[in-house]
Design a protein around this motif. Structure first.
Motif, mmCIF file in Angstrom:
data_model
loop_
_atom_site.group_PDB
_atom_site.id
_atom_site.type_symbol
_atom_site.label_atom_id
_atom_site.label_comp_id
_atom_site.label_asym_id
_atom_site.label_seq_id
_atom_site.Cartn_x
_atom_site.Cartn_y
_atom_site.Cartn_z
ATOM 1 N N LEU A 1 -2.683 3.420 -6.013
ATOM 2 C CA LEU A 1 -2.636 1.972 -6.144
ATOM 3 C C LEU A 1 -1.214 1.552 -6.492
ATOM 4 C CD1 LEU A 1 -4.143 -0.759 -6.328
ATOM 5 C CD2 LEU A 1 -4.704 -0.164 -8.703
ATOM 6 N N GLN B 1 -7.495 -3.888 -5.544
ATOM 7 C CA GLN B 1 -6.232 -4.297 -4.916
ATOM 8 C C GLN B 1 -6.251 -5.802 -4.629
ATOM 9 O OE1 GLN B 1 -5.964 -4.778 -1.102
ATOM 10 N NE2 GLN B 1 -3.943 -5.589 -1.577
ATOM 11 N N LEU C 1 -2.809 -0.135 -1.166
ATOM 12 C CA LEU C 1 -3.392 1.188 -1.400
ATOM 13 C C LEU C 1 -2.886 2.168 -0.364
ATOM 14 C CD1 LEU C 1 -7.106 0.037 -1.777
ATOM 15 C CD2 LEU C 1 -5.692 0.929 -3.640
#
Length: 184
Positions: free
Chosen positions: A78, A55, A67
């Protein structure tokens, strides 16, 4: 029979070392995974760290990303630009690939210092490339969701396994005992 065992001893030794180290490392990893409660969708720590680092890597490419824990699976969802593009599951953390890499290096022996150093450097390299790989898959899926099978199923596995194969070639030709014998 004794003649064949003697003739194929290097190959049989390689297979024995490879499978023993692979089984031991896989068993240790499975023991680690079993310490997490899959029934309550608990995510193992390595996968959690890989999710977070992925991320953060996506954000380095100037995309908004976040997330969320999946409500019905032990994975993280995600998001890229508020669009759910992927799930980060245990199989995404590259530990199985790293175990395969390590087993091969151990089986194709070299001196201990070089072996340990190559395993450490190679494992970190695979880990970092895997995070970049997942980030690029997520960004590509944001733009081209219709190509999910090609991106996730072909291109990016080919990339990670190709890198592992190149590391093996480097190990065998530059650092293993075979490379030392070949030079002499």
């Amino acid at each position: 029979m004794k003649k064949y065992l003697s003739q194929y001893k290097p190959f049989l030794s390689f297979l024995l070392k490879f499978f023993l180290s692979y089984i031991v490392l896989t068993s240790l990893y499975q023991y680690y995974l079993n310490s997490f409660d899959a029934a309550s969708f608990e995510i193992d720590s390595i996968t959690e760290i890989v999710s977070i680092q992925t991320q953060q890597t996506i954000e380095l490419f100037n995309y908004n990303s976040y997330l969320e824990a999946h409500p019905k699976q032990n994975s993280n969802m995600l998001f890229v630009e508020n669009k759910n593009v992927a799930r980060v599951v245990e199989g995404c953390n590259a530990i199985s690939v790293i175990i395969l890499f390590i087993a091969f290096v151990i089986a194709f022996k070299g001196n201990w210092k070089k072996t340990v150093l190559f395993i450490l450097v190679g494992s970190v390299f695979i880990y970092v490339l895997n995070i970049i790989r997942i980030a690029l898959i997520a960004i590509a899926l944001y733009h081209y969701p219709e190509h999910e099978h090609l991106l996730h199923g072909v291109v990016f596995p080919l990339f990670i396994y190709g890198v592992v194969f190149l590391l093996w070639v480097i190990w065998v030709n530059k650092f293993s005992m075979y490379a030392v014998q070949k030079k002499a």
